[in-house]
Design a protein around this motif. Structure first.
Motif, PDB file in Angstrom:
ATOM      1  N   ALA A 129       0.841  -1.209   0.000  1.00  0.00           N
ATOM      2  CA  ALA A 129       0.000   0.000   0.000  1.00  0.00           C
ATOM      3  C   ALA A 129       0.871   1.253   0.000  1.00  0.00           C
ATOM      4  CB  ALA A 129      -0.964  -0.049   1.174  1.00  0.00           C
ATOM      5  N   LYS A 130       0.561   2.197   0.879  1.00  0.00           N
ATOM      6  CA  LYS A 130       1.255   3.489   0.874  1.00  0.00           C
ATOM      7  C   LYS A 130       2.753   3.316   1.089  1.00  0.00           C
ATOM      8  CE  LYS A 130       1.511   7.846   3.463  1.00  0.00           C
ATOM      9  NZ  LYS A 130       0.928   8.622   4.574  1.00  0.00           N
ATOM     10  N   GLU A 131       3.151   2.480   2.080  1.00  0.00           N
ATOM     11  CA  GLU A 131       4.575   2.299   2.343  1.00  0.00           C
ATOM     12  C   GLU A 131       5.283   1.651   1.157  1.00  0.00           C
ATOM     13  OE1 GLU A 131       2.156   1.418   4.326  1.00  0.00           O
ATOM     14  OE2 GLU A 131       2.375   2.820   6.009  1.00  0.00           O
ATOM     15  N   GLY A 132       4.617   0.690   0.494  1.00  0.00           N
ATOM     16  CA  GLY A 132       5.207   0.059  -0.665  1.00  0.00           C
ATOM     17  C   GLY A 132       5.375   1.027  -1.823  1.00  0.00           C
ATOM     18  N   LEU A 133       4.347   1.879  -2.043  1.00  0.00           N
ATOM     19  CA  LEU A 133       4.432   2.863  -3.114  1.00  0.00           C
ATOM     20  C   LEU A 133       5.560   3.863  -2.841  1.00  0.00           C
ATOM     21  CD1 LEU A 133       3.305   4.037  -5.723  1.00  0.00           C
ATOM     22  CD2 LEU A 133       1.651   5.356  -4.356  1.00  0.00           C
ATOM     23  N   LEU A 134       5.687   4.300  -1.558  1.00  0.00           N
ATOM     24  CA  LEU A 134       6.741   5.253  -1.212  1.00  0.00           C
ATOM     25  C   LEU A 134       8.119   4.617  -1.406  1.00  0.00           C
ATOM     26  CD1 LEU A 134       7.472   8.032  -0.059  1.00  0.00           C
ATOM     27  CD2 LEU A 134       7.384   7.021   2.226  1.00  0.00           C
ATOM     28  N   LEU A 135       8.292   3.344  -0.984  1.00  0.00           N
ATOM     29  CA  LEU A 135       9.567   2.667  -1.154  1.00  0.00           C
ATOM     30  C   LEU A 135       9.899   2.501  -2.628  1.00  0.00           C
ATOM     31  CD1 LEU A 135      11.997   1.232   0.041  1.00  0.00           C
ATOM     32  CD2 LEU A 135      10.642  -0.874   0.158  1.00  0.00           C
ATOM     33  N   TRP A 136       8.876   2.209  -3.453  1.00  0.00           N
ATOM     34  CA  TRP A 136       9.098   2.075  -4.894  1.00  0.00           C
ATOM     35  C   TRP A 136       9.608   3.391  -5.480  1.00  0.00           C
ATOM     36  CZ3 TRP A 136       6.514   4.383  -9.116  1.00  0.00           C
ATOM     37  CH2 TRP A 136       6.806   3.860 -10.370  1.00  0.00           C
ATOM     38  N   CYS A 137       8.994   4.514  -5.074  1.00  0.00           N
ATOM     39  CA  CYS A 137       9.428   5.827  -5.551  1.00  0.00           C
ATOM     40  C   CYS A 137      10.859   6.127  -5.109  1.00  0.00           C
ATOM     41  CB  CYS A 137       8.472   6.916  -5.038  1.00  0.00           C
ATOM     42  SG  CYS A 137       6.802   6.800  -5.703  1.00  0.00           S
ATOM     43  N   GLN A 138      11.179   5.792  -3.844  1.00  0.00           N
ATOM     44  CA  GLN A 138      12.527   6.053  -3.341  1.00  0.00           C
ATOM     45  C   GLN A 138      13.565   5.227  -4.100  1.00  0.00           C
ATOM     46  OE1 GLN A 138      11.838   5.038   0.736  1.00  0.00           O
ATOM     47  NE2 GLN A 138      11.418   7.157   1.362  1.00  0.00           N
ATOM     48  N   ARG A 139      13.257   3.962  -4.349  1.00  0.00           N
ATOM     49  CA  ARG A 139      14.197   3.111  -5.071  1.00  0.00           C
ATOM     50  C   ARG A 139      14.427   3.606  -6.491  1.00  0.00           C
ATOM     51  NH1 ARG A 139      14.836  -2.257  -3.632  1.00  0.00           N
ATOM     52  NH2 ARG A 139      16.104  -2.313  -5.504  1.00  0.00           N
TER      53      ARG A 139
END
Length: 872
Positions: A129-139
């Protein structure tokens, strides 16, 4: 499945309806329609049901065609029921609010749909969800300058993050190098236009609103950014490959770090042992007791302060080595072979050599201290006897050299003759003392007394003087005998007095010497023997007093005769220099020395009793601690098998068990204190216990090492379980199977492994060739037994999957777009910086036609198992 819940207000803040409208239209246009006003166009429920069918790919119940309010409510309820069927819990959102055009409730409902169908299923590295989307953007944006994505509001204000996401996946659409951080509106509009034109992502945000708002709306940006995630979903395969490579590289880097740490710690420990052994081998004896006591104190400091940390380091080194080998086995890597001379066995041998030298050093110290103690005692005794003898011989040579007999009268000659006989008697009595002095000097020489030169010189002087006295005595006797026939009478009373007074005087001299004689004892029995001898001496005092009274009686008789016959006495006995006063004075001295000797012996009794209490005090503790350590060692050998529950529960139990052992350390410290008191009191034996301090120390160190190794075995099992994905139930089954066949409660015997494998692994008859192959894995040293760790390693290799070289090679091939080589730019784009540089530094150049300069060979890199030639 994640459930989204709303309280009385669906949204804390209402985002721009334009964003949600654009998002809805991006899906509704697939059905050939769109909405203009999000608050109005969903009121009848028809387009709401159509939106849910498009984004879910499922059919909803047939909508009601009527236009009455209850028809609209029915359609909206059908949509809400469908949302709830997907695991979403709606709170305070009802069909009536949607039908009545409640803007806040309508936007809250759309946000719920976005969360469920556009964001919830996003998953990156076990986050969703939100944490996964944020981690994807950071990576994805990590390699880009001026981009630092920390949230879904202010991190996106300058537009660079959006441009970086597009450039990462489609570098042909944006020239990122030309973008400027000080042109946020231009950057945002560039991203919006490119996304709409080339990525089919409609414009959902307004650049001016984002830039001019202190904190842009988080939900609006999340909605827009989620469209990029789904648009670039095709890149997941490459990302999965990159994750696999990152995982393998991380394991390899961690293993290399552990190897370096092992080498460093092993070198430091071996260097410490190398420096310590020469110190312990230095057996140069000191000349004084004080210096040797300081050496003993330095050795105690080494035992108490310097050695314990090294014991911990040695234990930790073994644990680190076992952990590293376990990790290498789990990742299918070759076993770690330390540098030459730094194997665990090398360190154990060096440690064993240290302890042997240490034991020899302690024995030498104690022996040397005893020798110095004996030397000090003998030296003092030598000085005392020499002083008494020299006092006695003082003036004797001059006396024997006189020729007074040449002018003496008859009586005087006779007196001189008797006097000389008394002197000879006295001289003979002193022969034993001279022999004692020579014997003591000889013993001092044999014990290597530091001032032996002075002792020998003094002894030689006494012996030479004694020989001279003998010669002079014989010469004087010869002279007196030549004139003896000239003498006719002798004063019998003087003679008798002299004859009785001389031995009595000699006896008193001997008594005074014995009463002042120094002694050294080490037990109650020895001091009791001295007390018995002293009591026997005191028993002779009445008889000696009679002799004294008899001697005094002779003198009184002389006075009586002189008074009777009017003889004028000169007051000098011609046969002896001893007078009645001399006898009285020495007798008083003897009586004075007797109670002093009593006191000295009683003080020594008290000291020996105190030593005995120290022995019993030490023995009482040692007889408890020794069996306690032995019992704990036996318990530890079974504890890892007997503890039930999960590995974490076993670990907690073992940690608590270890803490209980550590808490027992205070008893060891107290025993060390008792041991130190015993050594300070020069107590070197103890008949009340079979345990020495050295036995306790060695047992304690073995106990600490054993519990640490047991804990390390459980830690390795946890590593094996987590790395291989073994469930607790599987691990319990492995343990139960192992225990069933483990008849010695320590390791499987080879002759029962066959049955165990048949039952647990192969479930078929095991051929001899296959069994031989298995034995090379579980018993590489051909010891005849199989440990539980080797057994579970084999089980996990048979039942679990690992990252093979082929899998790693296939992952690199995906990152290289099916090419036989990979470029530096591709590695740095797809992998984290440290792992990308790790690959670049270890990959060889690719040799082949039509390849760019700097192309790298990932195939040979993967085939080597990602192992450094230097380390393996």
């Amino acid at each position: 499945m994640q459930r989204v819940c709303f309280a009385s207000a669906p949204l804390d803040s209402v985002p721009s309806s334009a964003t949600f409208t654009a998002w809805c239209n991006s899906h509704l246009r697939k059905a050939g329609t769109q909405i203009e006003n999000i608050e109005e166009d969903f009121r009848n429920g028809l387009k709401l049901m159509l939106l849910l069918e498009v984004i879910s790919g499922e059919r909803l119940p047939k909508p009601d065609k009527g236009k009455m309010r209850f028809h609209k409510i029915a359609n909206v309820n059908k949509a809400l029921d469908f949302i709830c069927s997907k695991g979403v819990k709606l709170v305070s959102i009802g069909a009536e609010e949607i039908v009545d055009g409640n803007a806040k409730m309508t936007l809250g409902m759309i946000w719920t749909i976005i969360l469920r169908f556009a964001i919830q299923d996003i998953s990156v590295e076990e986050t969703s969800a939100k944490e996964g989307l944020l981690l994807w953007c950071q990576r994805k944006t990590a390699p880009y300058r001026n981009v630092n994505v920390q949230n879904f509001h202010i991190s996106w204000k300058d537009g660079l993050a959006l441009c970086a996401l597009i450039h990462r996946h489609r570098p042909d659409l944006i020239d990122y190098a030309k973008l400027r951080k000080d042109d946020p509106i231009g950057n945002l509009n560039t991203a919006f236009e490119v996304a709409e034109k080339f990525l089919d992502i409609p414009k959902m945000l307004d650049a001016e609103d984002i830039v001019n708002t202190p904190k842009p709306d988080e939900k609006a940006i999340m909605t827009y950014v989620s469209c990029f995630y789904h648009a670039f979903a095709g890149a997941e395969q490459a990302e999965t490959a990159a994750n696999r490579i990152c995982k393998v590289l991380a394991v390899n880097q961690e293993n290399e770090k552990l190897m370096e740490e092992y080498e460093k710690l092993a070198s430091e420990l071996l260097e410490w042992i190398r420096r310590t052994i020469p110190w312990l081998e230095n057996r140069v004896a000191e000349q004084t007791m004080r210096s040797m006591q300081q050496k003993l104190e330095d050795f105690r400091d080494y035992r108490r302060i310097h050695k314990p940390p090294r014991v911990q380091e040695k234990c930790q080194l073994e644990i680190n080595f076992n952990t590293l080998q376990t990790k290498l086995r789990l990742s299918n890597r070759p076993a770690f072979m330390p540098s030459e001379g730094k194997m665990v066995s090398d360190i154990a041998n060096a440690w064993k050599g240290l302890e042997q030298v240490e034991k020899g050093y302690e024995e030498w110290l104690l022996t040397e201290i005893r020798r110095l103690e004996r030397l000090d005692h003998l030296a003092e005794k030598f000085k005392q006897k020499c002083a008494m003898h020299e006092t006695w011989t003082s003036g004797k040579e001059e006396l024997l050299s006189q020729k007074d007999y040449e002018s003496a009268s008859l009586m005087e000659i006779r007196a001189l003759m008797r006097k000389h006989e008394a002197f000879e008697s006295d001289l003979a009595a002193h022969q034993d003392r001279v022999e004692q002095i020579a014997a003591i000097a000889q013993e001092l020489n044999e014990l290597d007394y530091h001032d032996a030169v002075t002792v020998n010189a003094r002894c030689q002087g006494i012996c030479d003087q004694w020989d001279n006295l003998g010669t002079l005595t014989q010469k004087r006797r010869d002279s007196l005998e030549r004139v003896e026939k000239l003498w006719e009478t002798i004063d019998q009373l003087y003679l008798e007095f002299a004859k009785r007074a001389a031995p009595f005087n000699n006896w008193m001299d001997g008594a005074m010497e014995d009463l002042q004689d120094m002694f050294i004892v080490h037990s109650i029995e020895e001091i009791q023997s001295l007390i018995t001898a002293h009591d026997q001496f005191k028993a002779t005092l009445p008889e000696a007093d009679k002799e004294r009274m008899a001697t005094i009686g002779i003198q009184n008789e002389i006075l009586k005769i002189a008074q009777t016959y009017g003889i004028k006495l000169t007051g000098i006995n011609p046969y002896t220099n001893l007078s009645q006063q001399d006898i009285a004075n020495k007798w008083d001295t003897v009586k004075h020395l007797v109670p002093l000797r009593d006191q000295m012996l009683q003080e020594e009794v008290a000291r020996q009793q105190a030593n005995e209490r120290l022995r019993r005090q030490f023995a009482a503790q040692a007889n408890i601690i020794g069996p306690w350590i032995q019992t704990k060692m036996e318990e530890i050998s079974h504890v890892s098998v007997d503890i039930a529950g999960s590995l974490e529960e076993q670990m907690n139990s073992l940690k608590q068990y270890e803490q209980n052992i550590i808490n027992y350390k205070s008893n060891i410290d107290k025993l060390e204190g008792d041991h130190q008191l015993s050594q300070e009191s020069l107590i070197f034996d103890n008949k009340h216990t079979n345990y020495s301090m050295e036995h306790i120390r060695v047992g304690w160190e073995q106990l600490l090492t054993t519990i640490a190794r047991t804990i390390n075995e459980v830690e390795n099992q946890i590593l094996t379980r987590d790395a291989k994905g073994i469930s607790q139930e599987q691990l319990n089954e492995f343990r139960a199977s192992f225990n069933h066949f483990d008849r010695v409660r320590t390791a499987l015997l080879i002759n029962v492994l066959w049955s165990c494998l048949y039952k647990c692994v192969l479930n078929t008859a095991v051929g001899e060739v296959e069994f031989a192959r298995i034995m090379t894995l579980v018993d590489p040293n051909n010891t005849g037994v199989v440990t539980f760790q080797a057994f579970i390693d084999f089980m996990t290799r048979e039942t679990a999957e690992t990252d093979t070289a082929e899998q790693v090679m296939a992952s690199f091939k995906i990152l290289a777009s099916d090419k036989s080589y990979i470029t530096v730019e591709e590695l740095r784009r797809e992998l984290p910086p440290d792992q990308a540089e790790y690959c670049i530094s270890r990959m060889t150049r690719f040799v082949g036609a039509d390849c760019p300069s700097g192309a790298l060979d990932y195939i040979s890199f993967s085939a080597r198992g990602l192992c450094s030639d230097l380390l393996f």
